[in-house]
Structure formats: C-alpha cells, structure tokens
Design a protein around this motif. Structure first.
Motif, PDB file in Angstrom:
ATOM      1  N   VAL A  25      -1.681   2.489  -1.082  1.00 51.27           N
ATOM      2  CA  VAL A  25      -0.692   3.063   0.049  1.00 51.27           C
ATOM      3  C   VAL A  25      -1.057   3.312   1.453  1.00 51.27           C
ATOM      4  N   VAL A  26      -2.457   3.522   1.608  1.00 44.90           N
ATOM      5  CA  VAL A  26      -3.044   4.025   2.855  1.00 44.90           C
ATOM      6  C   VAL A  26      -2.793   2.897   3.938  1.00 44.90           C
ATOM      7  N   GLY A  27      -2.771   1.576   3.658  1.00 43.52           N
ATOM      8  CA  GLY A  27      -2.325   0.439   4.652  1.00 43.52           C
ATOM      9  C   GLY A  27      -1.106   0.598   5.375  1.00 43.52           C
ATOM     10  N   HIS A  28      -0.056   1.113   4.471  1.00 39.26           N
ATOM     11  CA  HIS A  28       1.317   1.090   4.886  1.00 39.26           C
ATOM     12  C   HIS A  28       1.424   2.230   6.076  1.00 39.26           C
ATOM     13  N   THR A  29       0.808   3.355   5.898  1.00 41.24           N
ATOM     14  CA  THR A  29       0.844   4.311   6.896  1.00 41.24           C
ATOM     15  C   THR A  29      -0.077   3.926   8.050  1.00 41.24           C
ATOM     16  N   ALA A  30      -1.307   3.537   7.848  1.00 34.40           N
ATOM     17  CA  ALA A  30      -2.321   2.950   9.102  1.00 34.40           C
ATOM     18  C   ALA A  30      -1.488   1.943   9.781  1.00 34.40           C
ATOM     19  N   ALA A  31      -0.750   1.214   9.278  1.00 29.41           N
ATOM     20  CA  ALA A  31      -0.380   0.275  10.350  1.00 29.41           C
ATOM     21  C   ALA A  31       0.759   0.265  11.129  1.00 29.41           C
ATOM     22  N   GLY A  66      -9.444  -3.391  10.553  1.00 33.92           N
ATOM     23  CA  GLY A  66      -8.678  -3.459  11.665  1.00 33.92           C
ATOM     24  C   GLY A  66      -7.854  -2.403  11.842  1.00 33.92           C
ATOM     25  N   HIS A  67      -7.914  -1.286  11.211  1.00 35.04           N
ATOM     26  CA  HIS A  67      -7.169  -0.205  11.692  1.00 35.04           C
ATOM     27  C   HIS A  67      -7.868   1.084  12.174  1.00 35.04           C
ATOM     28  N   ALA A  68      -7.422   1.730  13.042  1.00 35.95           N
ATOM     29  CA  ALA A  68      -8.066   2.889  13.731  1.00 35.95           C
ATOM     30  C   ALA A  68      -7.456   4.264  13.301  1.00 35.95           C
ATOM     31  N   PHE A  69      -6.806   4.206  11.932  1.00 45.16           N
ATOM     32  CA  PHE A  69      -6.294   5.451  11.657  1.00 45.16           C
ATOM     33  C   PHE A  69      -7.267   6.592  11.457  1.00 45.16           C
ATOM     34  N   SER A 267       8.091   6.831   1.284  1.00 48.41           N
ATOM     35  CA  SER A 267       8.577   6.332   2.467  1.00 48.41           C
ATOM     36  C   SER A 267       7.694   5.628   3.579  1.00 48.41           C
ATOM     37  N   ALA A 268       6.376   5.629   3.153  1.00 46.31           N
ATOM     38  CA  ALA A 268       5.422   5.194   4.099  1.00 46.31           C
ATOM     39  C   ALA A 268       5.998   3.799   4.917  1.00 46.31           C
ATOM     40  N   PRO A 269       6.335   2.627   4.006  1.00 48.86           N
ATOM     41  CA  PRO A 269       6.411   1.355   4.758  1.00 48.86           C
ATOM     42  C   PRO A 269       7.844   1.169   5.552  1.00 48.86           C
ATOM     43  N   VAL A 270       8.486   2.261   5.208  1.00 52.95           N
ATOM     44  CA  VAL A 270      10.016   2.230   5.873  1.00 52.95           C
ATOM     45  C   VAL A 270      10.376   3.139   6.730  1.00 52.95           C
ATOM     46  N   ALA A 271       9.419   4.550   6.970  1.00 57.72           N
ATOM     47  CA  ALA A 271       9.591   5.721   7.778  1.00 57.72           C
ATOM     48  C   ALA A 271       9.898   5.454   9.150  1.00 57.72           C
ATOM     49  N   ARG A 341      12.726  -2.563  12.947  1.00 61.53           N
ATOM     50  CA  ARG A 341      11.694  -3.112  12.332  1.00 61.53           C
ATOM     51  C   ARG A 341      10.580  -2.793  13.409  1.00 61.53           C
ATOM     52  N   VAL A 342       9.359  -2.430  12.975  1.00 63.88           N
ATOM     53  CA  VAL A 342       8.310  -2.385  13.866  1.00 63.88           C
ATOM     54  C   VAL A 342       7.748  -3.703  14.106  1.00 63.88           C
TER      55      VAL A 342
END
Ligand code: NCD
Ligand code: ZN
Length: 347
Positions: A25-31, A66-69, A267-271, A341-342
């Motif tokens: 799941v972490v990638g969905h938020t970090a994106a 590639g994420h600076a989360f 909800s991370a991928p859609v929030a 959409r992002v």
C-alpha cells in the motif's frame, strides 16, 4: 475549473500496516502525498521511540524507488506510557505526535487507554514538550449508542481534557458529527481536526444500499446526512482548523467480508480525487488547497511542500481491487467512476 495545481498535499492520518501489506500500500500514498502521519496501531503497538524509528525504517525500505515520501511517526498511548518516553519522542526528529485510542474503540485499540485520568502525567509531559495529542474520539461506554459515541466522548472526555491541559495541542481525528465541528470551531487555535473523504461523501445510508456494504464500514461509523453536511460546511469555510486525513485503513478483502468484518475504508489510491469531487460538489474547489496542502503543515509547524501536483477533471474507473500481501484489498469507489484524476507531479 478543469485543472487544479496545488502544493503537494500531505495525509495527516494514515494506516500503512506492516510487512507485505505495507509493501502493497505505501506506494499508493507516496505517489500523491509528500508526507503522512503514520498511525501506530500495529500488533504489537508502536509504543516507544525505538519502535517508531524501526517502523519508519521499514516504511522507507518498502517504498518503491523514485519517491521522496516522508513518514511522520506517532507513538501509541497506553497505560504504560511514561513522561520519559514523551521527552525522548520530543527530541526525536521523526516522532511528531502521540495517538490516543480509547481502549477497544477500534481496530487494534485494545492496548489503548480506558481511564484518561490515569495518564495525566503523560499528557502534562506532552504539553510541556509541545507534542500534539491525536485523538480517536469515541466513547467506549458499551451503553452508548454507536452513532452517539463521538458526541458523548466530546462531552465526557475531550471537552474536559482540552480545558485541563491549556497548552496541549490536539487533533480530533476523523471527525464525523456536527457536534465535533462545533466543538473544534469553538475551541482555541491549538485544537484542530482531520476529515476523511468518506465522511464528506457518504452518509449512513451507504452502509445499507440494497444490502449490507462492508466496504463502507469504518470507525467512527458513517453518520446521518446532516452531520455530513456540517463537515462539508466546515471544510468549505476555509478554516485552518480542518485538514486532510484520509484514515485510509486497508484490510484484506476476506476480513471485511466476514461474519465479524473489520472496520476500515481503504482510500489511498483514490483519496485526492475523491476530496476534489467532494469539494466541487459543495462549490468549494478553491478551498481544497488550504485543506490538502497548507493547514496541516501550519498546525504541525512544518513547511508547505515546494513541489506541486495537478488534478484534472477526467473520469476513470477505480479497479475492483488492489493487491494486498497475498490477497487483495477493495478501495473506496471500487469498480465505479471518479470524476477527477491526478495527472502530474513536479519535483
Ligand atoms: C482503522 C484501522 O483499521 O486501523 N479503522 C477504521 O475504521 N478507521 C482504525 C481507526 O482509525 O479507527
Ligand atoms: Zn485511523
């Protein structure tokens, strides 16, 4: 307005889980989000600075390249928490707050606190070190109706707490009622609240739409329409006291679809698109930037992101499910369209 560019938002209330689930799941938020306040309700709970540091390292390790989360860590308040640990937390550059779960109030809350009076020395230490208290605000009195637990908690616990600890900064997490909105509005500036996408978009009818809907079950449970409207008004007001906290809480599909299903909406991928939908529906799209990108950093005394993110009005259909460890997790709005959409992020 068909396109909206805002400073990269943060998620001020997030469940990342651990192990393979975390990796899923972490990638969905970090994106999308630059930082997130990471909830400590693991098994066992994240009680100490050492545990929080170790959990932070696992999160960074699980991050896709590639994420600076930046994960902002929290400690889980238990009857064993000590003022010494609070002092250590205040010195740590990675621990940003302490979370209060009334014992048994929600998922993995059994290690929480039943008697707030008993943890007064710890709350005093938090006040002294200026470490914010994040509150799951629901009464655990079994005699209280599940739909009244937030309002009763304000009256019996949160009101007196905010009055007693006059310097303590408090975030009332995932508020769901008109009573919570009124309480936060009337409180001093050191009291703020997070608001989830589900509590802006859904009322309790969504739990029973043509049959029972376990994917709409979270805690605090969805409330009546008038409460949803009060939350919408609060975020549309532009008040800096209200900011984005998804409470994205993934549970494996089969644990939701069970005789005793888990509480939590993923909800991370859609929030962010869902928040855009909610703000647009109340004519307040211009308030999304403050809510998503500015009010949270101001409260937590962190800088606003320097990079930006762009949302475009463009419909897409949410996947039926996402991988989650060895199973799957169903996101909010699964298999149905979302209007935003992002589309781009800049560094
Ligand atoms: C959260 C979880 O699953 O960890 N569940 C939820 O319904 N929101 C816990 C919480 O924040 O209450
Ligand atoms: Zn939560």
């Amino acid at each position: 307005m068909d396109e909206l560019t805002i400073p990269r938002p943060d998620d001020w209330h997030l469940h990342l889980r651990d192990g393979e689930a975390l990796r899923s799941v972490v990638g969905h938020t970090a994106a999308v989000f630059g930082r997130a306040i990471v909830m400590p309700n693991l098994r066992p709970p994240v009680e100490t600075v050492a545990q929080a540091e170790a959990y932070r390292a696992r999160i960074l390790e699980a991050l896709p390249p590639g994420h600076a989360f930046e994960p902002l860590m929290t400690l889980y308040l238990t009857p064993r928490s000590s003022p010494e640990e609070i002092a250590r937390a205040a010195r740590s550059p990675h621990v940003h707050a302490v979370k209060l779960y009334p014992a048994g109030a929600t998922t993995n809350a059994d290690a929480g606190v039943a008697d707030l009076g008993a943890i007064a020395p710890v709350l005093e230490a938090m006040q002294e070190h200026d470490l914010p208290l994040l509150v799951h605000g629901e009464s655990i009195d079994p005699a209280v109706d599940v739909f009244d637990r937030e309002a009763v908690f304000i009256e019996r616990e949160l009101g007196p707490l905010v009055e007693r600890f006059v310097g303590l900064r408090v975030v009332f997490e995932h508020i769901t009622t008109a009573e919570a909105v009124a309480f936060v509005r009337a409180a001093p500036p050191r009291v703020a609240a997070t608001v989830t996408p589900q509590h802006l978009l859904l009322d309790r009818n969504a739990l029973f739409e043509g049959g029972i809907r376990p994917h709409h079950y979270c805690l605090p449970v969805l409330k009546r329409r008038r409460h949803r409207e009060a939350l919408c008004e609060a975020v549309a007001s532009g008040s800096p006291k209200f900011f984005l906290g998804t409470d994205s809480a993934p549970h494996e599909r089969s644990t939701k679809l069970s005789a005793c299903g888990c509480a939590g909406i993923f909800s991370a991928p859609v929030a962010l698109p869902l928040y855009a939908e909610a703000f647009e529906s109340i004519g307040a799209l211009d308030r999304l930037e403050g809510f998503a990108s500015r009010h949270g950093p101001a409260f937590y005394r962190l800088p606003v992101a320097e990079d930006t993110i762009t949302l475009r009005r463009e419909s897409w259909t949410v996947p039926q499910s996402y991988p989650f460890g060895e199973g799957t997790v169903v996101a909010m709005r699964a298999d149905r369209p979302i209007a935003w959409r992002v589309v781009s992020t800049t560094e």
